[in-house]
Design an enzyme around this catalytic site. Structure first.
Site, short mmCIF file in Angstrom:
data_model
loop_
_atom_site.label_atom_id
_atom_site.label_comp_id
_atom_site.label_asym_id
_atom_site.label_seq_id
_atom_site.Cartn_x
_atom_site.Cartn_y
_atom_site.Cartn_z
N LYS A 5 4.63 56.82 14.49
CA LYS A 5 5.40 57.47 16.05
C LYS A 5 4.20 56.25 16.52
O LYS A 5 5.01 55.36 17.03
CB LYS A 5 6.45 57.86 16.00
N ASP A 42 17.00 61.30 15.11
CA ASP A 42 15.95 61.34 15.60
C ASP A 42 14.96 60.59 15.33
O ASP A 42 14.12 61.58 13.91
CB ASP A 42 16.18 62.25 16.35
N GLU A 100 15.60 58.52 23.70
CA GLU A 100 15.74 60.20 23.49
C GLU A 100 16.75 60.97 24.67
O GLU A 100 17.44 61.95 24.66
CB GLU A 100 14.31 61.24 23.33
N ASP A 125 11.28 65.92 28.61
CA ASP A 125 10.75 65.61 27.07
C ASP A 125 9.78 65.12 26.43
O ASP A 125 9.17 64.73 26.79
CB ASP A 125 12.19 64.16 26.37
#
Lengths: 170, 620
Positions: free
Chosen positions: B85, B25, B183, B205
């Protein structure tokens, strides 16, 4: 199966408008379980590419058959009817009149309740057209079926616009 | 009930040969690595027992990753890179317009953004690769062996450029990517297998930097993503920023405060946010100006409610795209550290009208799901029936006359997908044509994300409108796009690798890889040879298994002989030292088995369909 098989053949289904969506989904899942590139994660590059092409073909076939409009258009194309013919868009005058009225009604909606009422009316029209298409295809009345599909498309666009309005109203 | 066992031709691994695989992850704030051991998936801790690795890299002589880097964030902010990211697959202009204050020294460039550090100019891909490298080492150390492959998770809402950048980072870190997994899908895998829950699930999420909502259907081991929506620039960091801005207002701190101070304010904000999950109010102590204050529950809710509300709109959109209403949702799964906030849980529960699942640690759930999928893809569970069918998060289109977008592949189309489109020339003797591929939902090209521009050249000069060029857009199971074009009259074919506008060229990756290897004093030649040998083994094992099952049935005598000759040649070469010769021999074998592979695949499809017919027959 080969790359040239038509969408119905892929799912071993006769070319009919009426289709059992649950059965179709089950065939689809069975096929993907066999051919999805994930099942070839350790296979040589070429096999992975092949699997991807086949999986894409199965996805395309499933998407086309799942939706009544694309399914109807696909059957018409298989029967040699040119569904892309943009000159052949003369619609029934009464129908166009009704569309214009519906659009005006939509433009005046300001409340969520009104919109929900409007949406369920459109959905009723769509259901009726779905039934009509079943009958027209069963009677092999392709020209009429083609007209119904185009009406169906009109309602779908209207439905989409109504949903967009929903986003604004909330 | 499984009536027919369908053999999986691709997964012909030798029995009991466990392959080491991991799920990663790669998060905005924290990253994790997990693996399946003795049938149980769990995250792996570092030497100090920490499972989370802060996604922060400090550059001086050697890159420092994680907590060690975090400690230097205040004293050396310009060389300490966090939240990288958010920069993946983005241009500098994008980064500036997202409104995110990133206190780094960016190099002005039109291409991929670069950051000036003590270790030179670095791209977000390189920085991510350093984080991945760290997790790779952690996994290989605790598993005591080399990883054969990894599954890396990405936000469902990541576009092609962001996915490509992630995959490039993995390549740079020396990792083989078995799959880029969304994800939320990973989270569903983690829950689904635990509970074997059939039905329709919503995965909410809210991570450090991104928000995703996905609607999934789980039916007989097949996870079908029905729709996904989200915001790739909304997450826990934004909550912190909002609180920090509020503190600045209250304490009268100027907007253009120093990097260091902003960092400290963000830290105070984050702590306050965490405190308010359990307490009625949080004390604020801004040491550098000697200001003290308090943030109470009511003020806090007022501040963050608009942000939470911003997540509800995509929930609505996803439901609509899936053709569902709130009542159809069986349950809601919460993922991401930000879902620890009680206010978030409350609002989500209000919207979906059900209590959300929070049983698995929201920080770990994605990595755990990725590990389960990696274990299956590595071939450790050949009988497993689980399959994940993902969708494209954004529509793919091309630019047409007047700067308008023509949609080719609508959002939420199940992948892999291929769509062909026919073009013709509009001028006499025209031999080239420009194609501009964009991703997004808007009608104007300028409102969408530019993915790639390329030119089709070598079109035979003919009268306008008499050529037929078929362009095929293909999105693979990782969500990555490739384009190919064929002129149908002459049969001229050209393959175009679409590299995102802000991506790295393949040569660049190769060069960086070489640089980093030299840096690590590894021998490039040895590594290349080993890679070819591993590939040779892979090909040989797969082919032998295939021949055993289908050789007699699907091959004629002479075809069998041709394949055997090529196979023998590779067997002889593979233990030698000539990497080039092995490579050529693999290619040769690949060529002569092309037809065989296609026949096997079609045979297995027919078999699957027969299985289906038998099934129906038994049920009726």
């Amino acid at each position: 199966m080969s790359l040239s098989a038509n969408h119905f053949e892929l799912f071993q289904n006769a070319v009919t408008f009426e289709i059992d969506i649950n059965k179709l989904s089950e065939s689809y899942r069975n096929l993907q379980r066999t051919i999805h590139p994930d099942k070839y994660a350790n296979a040589p590059e070429r096999e992975r590419r092949l699997a991807m092409q086949r999986a894409a073909q199965i996805n395309e076939a499933f998407q086309t058959l799942k939706n009544p409009i694309t399914r109807a258009l696909y059957i018409l194309q298989l029967q040699g009817i040119n569904t892309n013919d943009e000159y052949h868009t003369t619609m029934d005058g009464d129908f166009l009149m009704m569309q214009m009225e519906l659009r005006e009604q939509l433009a005046e909606i300001t409340q969520l309740e009104q919109l929900n009422e409007f949406l369920s009316r459109i959905e009723q029209y769509q259901d009726n057209l779905n039934q009509k298409l079943s009958q027209q295809f069963a009677e092999e009345n392709l020209q009429q079926a083609h007209d119904s599909v185009r009406q169906f498309q009109f309602f779908n666009r209207l439905h989409e616009q109504a949903l967009q309005l929903e986003e604004e109203l909330i | 009930m499984a009536l027919l066992q369908i053999s999986e031709p691709g997964q012909s691994t030798a029995p009991h040969q466990h392959r080491l695989a991991a799920g990663i992850d790669l998060g905005t704030t924290n990253s994790l690595v997990a693996t399946v051991r003795s049938g149980i998936a769990d995250t792996l801790p570092d030497a100090d027992g920490y499972h989370l690795l802060p996604s922060i890299v400090h550059y001086a002589d050697e890159p420092l990753v994680g907590y060690a880097a975090q400690k230097l964030a205040n004293s050396d902010p310009l060389n300490t890179i966090a939240s990288v990211k958010r920069l993946m697959g983005r241009g500098l202009a994008d980064i500036k317009t997202t409104g995110t204050r990133l206190p780094y020294d960016f190099v002005e460039t039109d291409a991929m953004p670069m950051i000036n550090t003590a270790a030179g100019k670095l791209s977000p891909v390189q920085i991510s690769a350093d984080i991945l490298q760290n997790l790779k080492q952690r996994a290989e150390k605790s598993l005591d062996g080399d990883l054969t492959g990894v599954v890396i998770t990405v936000p469902a809402y990541f576009d092609d450029a962001q996915r490509q950048a992630t995959k490039d980072a993995a390549t740079l870190a020396g990792l083989k990517v078995l799959r880029l997994l969304n994800e939320p899908t990973a989270a569903a895998v983690a829950y689904g297998l635990d509970k074997n829950a059939e039905g329709i699930h919503a995965i909410y999420d809210l991570g450090g930097g991104t928000f995703d909502i996905s609607i999934l259907r789980l039916q007989k081991g097949v996870f079908e993503v029905m729709a996904t929506a989200g915001d790739s620039a909304l997450g826990g960091d934004d909550f912190d920023r909002l609180i920090a801005e509020w503190i600045m207002q209250q304490a009268g701190i100027a907007e253009d405060a120093e990097h260091q101070h902003i960092r400290q304010l963000l830290e105070i904000a984050r702590t306050a946010k965490e405190t308010l999950s359990t307490e009625d109010s949080a004390l604020l102590n801004v040491k550098f100006i000697g200001w003290q204050g308090e943030l109470n529950q009511q003020q806090f809710k007022q501040l963050i409610d608009p942000l939470i509300q911003k997540t509800i709109m995509p929930c609505r959109r996803a439901l609509r795209d899936a053709g569902l209403t709130v009542g159809d949702i069986n349950d809601v799964v919460m993922v991401g550290g930000s879902t620890r906030m009680p206010r978030v849980r409350e609002k989500v529960s209000d919207f979906f009208k059900c209590e959300p699942h929070v049983d698995i640690d929201p920080d770990k759930v994605v990595a755990i799901g990725a590990a389960i999928q990696a274990d299956i893809l590595a071939g450790n569970k050949p009988d497993d029936e689980m399959l994940l069918l993902d969708v494209t998060p954004l529509s793919l289109g091309i630019e047409t006359m007047g700067g308008l977008v023509e949609k080719i592949i609508p959002r939420n189309t199940t992948i892999p997908v291929a769509k062909a489109q026919e073009f013709t020339t509009f001028k006499d003797g025209q031999t080239a044509m420009a194609v501009h591929v964009v991703q997004g939902e808007r009608e104007l090209v300028t409102d969408c994300r530019s993915l790639a521009r390329f030119e089709l050249r070598g079109i035979p000069a003919m009268v306008a409108g008499s050529t037929r060029i078929v362009v095929t857009y293909q999105v693979d199971a990782d969500g990555l796009l490739s384009v190919s074009a064929t002129e149908t009259i002459t049969g001229i074919h050209s393959e175009i690798t679409v590299k995102p506008s802000y991506g790295l060229e393949d040569q660049e990756i190769e060069r960086m890889l070489k640089d980093s290897l030299e840096h690590a004093k590894d021998d490039v030649a040895t590594r290349t040879l080993r890679e070819q040998q591993v590939e040779a083994d892979r090909v040989i094992n797969a082919l032998r298994a295939a021949l055993k099952i289908d050789g007699d049935r699907l091959l004629k005598q002479d075809e069998f002989l041709t394949i055997n000759t090529a196979l023998d040649q590779l067997l002889k070469l593979k233990d030698g030292t000539n990497a080039q010769a092995i490579k050529r021999s693999i290619e040769k074998l690949d060529e002569v088995t092309k037809e065989f592979a296609a026949r096997r695949m079609d045979a297995s499809i027919s078999k699957a369909m027969k299985g289906h017919t038998v099934n129906e027959f038994m049920e009726n």
